[in-house]
Design an enzyme around this catalytic site. Structure first.
Site, PDB file in Angstrom:
ATOM      1  N   ASP A   1      55.392  13.378 -12.968  1.00 12.54           N
ATOM      2  CA  ASP A   1      54.572  13.363 -11.748  1.00 12.54           C
ATOM      3  C   ASP A   1      54.991  12.218 -10.826  1.00 12.54           C
ATOM      4  OD1 ASP A   1      53.419  11.451 -13.447  1.00 12.54           O
ATOM      5  OD2 ASP A   1      51.355  11.941 -12.874  1.00 12.54           O
TER       6      ASP A   1
ATOM      7  N   ASP B   1      46.347  13.463 -12.565  1.00  8.14           N
ATOM      8  CA  ASP B   1      45.030  13.384 -13.196  1.00  8.14           C
ATOM      9  C   ASP B   1      43.910  13.601 -12.196  1.00  8.14           C
ATOM     10  OD1 ASP B   1      46.551  12.826 -15.351  1.00  8.14           O
ATOM     11  OD2 ASP B   1      45.967  10.731 -15.546  1.00  8.14           O
TER      12      ASP B   1
ATOM     13  N   TYR C   1      55.210   2.160 -19.632  1.00  7.79           N
ATOM     14  CA  TYR C   1      55.038   3.184 -18.578  1.00  7.79           C
ATOM     15  C   TYR C   1      55.726   2.740 -17.279  1.00  7.79           C
ATOM     16  CZ  TYR C   1      52.644   6.376 -15.349  1.00  7.79           C
ATOM     17  OH  TYR C   1      52.360   7.293 -14.374  1.00  7.79           O
TER      18      TYR C   1
END
Length: 396
Positions: free
Chosen positions: A50, A187, A237
């Site tokens: 994403d 999300d 991340y």
């Protein structure tokens, strides 16, 4: 979350709403004026893409965060959060009509403060109670659920409504600014726009979203929480994100969305770091898999969707290196089991959940298989694609 035989069962909107309203009345001595809810989510496929402007294919799940509240005629916001465990957390901070909000302690309140700070208009003091049965820390996006639920509640309180796309973007910005998590848009998008019996194919470049019908007649989506969360440095991340960006920059692209497999040879010729090339290989393959999976789901070609799940998992494990021993083990247990189309890790990785597409008739046998072979303590939930954020009706 009730745990019966390691099974998480959603409490349901009505139960959570009653719990939140009762707690509000006890805490503040009056009834709440507005109620809102937002679900957790599971991503079927399209992981770690994403932030590369790729495609993702999540569904909203029946676990919910419910928020009730009303103005309190002061310039202070008071928040009570009731966790799934029953533990309560409290915080208070200035209303934005009075002062500018900044991130700070307690850390959990930053998710709420970020939303208030990014709401399009300044807000008067209010009292809210947040109740949730979205499992925390298991990669089903409890953070986006609370952000979007609070934002929706603010829309109800202030009368200032925004478009669904704008809501998702502002909640994403809230998470960037306050908790400081550089999440992609997925999300907040699915939590805002989820639809019953549908997955949502989100184009993270154009931000267009397409509802993909899922007929759940003989199949179901089984989510297995590994119940491990490897405490990492927190840099993993952002590091993956930076590596993907580096690959795009070397290719002269704004993101890896436009890259193809031939570009990996170009990166090698440019003397690019081997790790960066592996990350790029994952992203390029995963984007293609996600687009194909959406088409095959519509065609009810579950065998092919399952193959794509396994390919996705192996890529996340070996190329992106975001899986862990426990998630690999759960996927391997399911790999040759009867009634399983496919399985993969889902979410950011390093623990959390695996998701499997399975035949309903084999569900109990598959749970038993995992319970007897998996070294950890799994928690299962059967995921029915559910509605996104919404207002709830309060019974006065």
């Amino acid at each position: 979350m009730h745990e019966m035989n390691c099974e998480a069962i959603p409490k349901g909107e009505g139960v959570l709403l009653r719990q939140a309203t009762d707690r509000f009345i006890v805490a503040y001595g009056r009834r709440p004026e507005v109620a809102a809810a937002a679900p957790g989510r599971v991503n079927l496929i399209g992981e770690h893409v994403d932030y590369c402007e790729g495609f993702v294919l999540p569904v909203a799940i029946p676990f919910l965060t419910v928020v009730v509240g009303s103005y309190n005629n002061t310039d202070v916001c008071r928040v009570i959060t009731v966790l799934a465990s029953g533990e309560e957390l409290e915080a208070s901070f200035p209303a934005t009509i009075k002062a500018e909000l900044r991130p700070g302690q307690p850390e959990w309140a930053n998710y709420i403060k970020g939303v208030i700070a990014n709401f399009p208009i300044k807000v008067n003091g209010f009292d809210i109670v947040v109740v949730s049965d979205v499992p925390m820390g298991s990669g089903v996006s409890s953070s986006a659920a609370i952000e979007v639920a609070v934002f929706t509640l603010l829309e109800g309180l202030t009368g200032r409504m925004v478009s669904l796309v704008e809501k998702a973007k502002l909640c994403q910005k809230a998470e960037h600014d306050f908790p400081g998590m550089p999440c992609g848009i997925m999300d907040q998008y699915i939590v805002t726009m989820g639809k019953k019996d549908h997955a949502l194919l989100i184009d993270c470049k154009s931000l267009e979203a397409k509802q993909v019908p899922i007929k759940m007649e003989n199949i179901c989506i089984l989510v297995i929480n590994s119940n491990v969360k490897h405490r990492l440095t927190g840099s993993e991340y952002p590091q993956r994100r930076a590596q993907c960006q580096e690959a795009a920059c070397q290719l002269g692209l704004t993101s890896l969305r436009a890259a193809n497999m031939q570009d990996l040879d170009r990166l090698r010729d440019l003397g690019c770091n081997e790790l960066v090339i592996r990350r790029a290989r994952h992203v390029i393959g995963e984007i293609q898999r996600t687009v194909e999976a959406a088409i095959k789901l519509t065609e009810k070609n579950y065998k092919r969707v399952g193959e794509l799940f396994y390919q996705s998992h192996d890529s996340l494990s070996k190329l992106m290196e975001v899986s862990c021993v426990e998630l690999d083990q759960i996927v391997d247990i399911l790999r040759d089991a009867p009634g399983v189309y496919g399985a993969r890790m889902t979410g950011g990785g390093f623990g959390g959940c695996a998701v499997a597409l399975v035949q309903k008739s084999e569900l109990d046998a598959l749970k038993q298989r995992i319970l007897s072979q998996y070294k950890g303590k799994p928690v299962f939930f059967v995921c029915v694609p559910s509605e996104g954020a919404r207002f709830l009706k309060l019974n006065h």
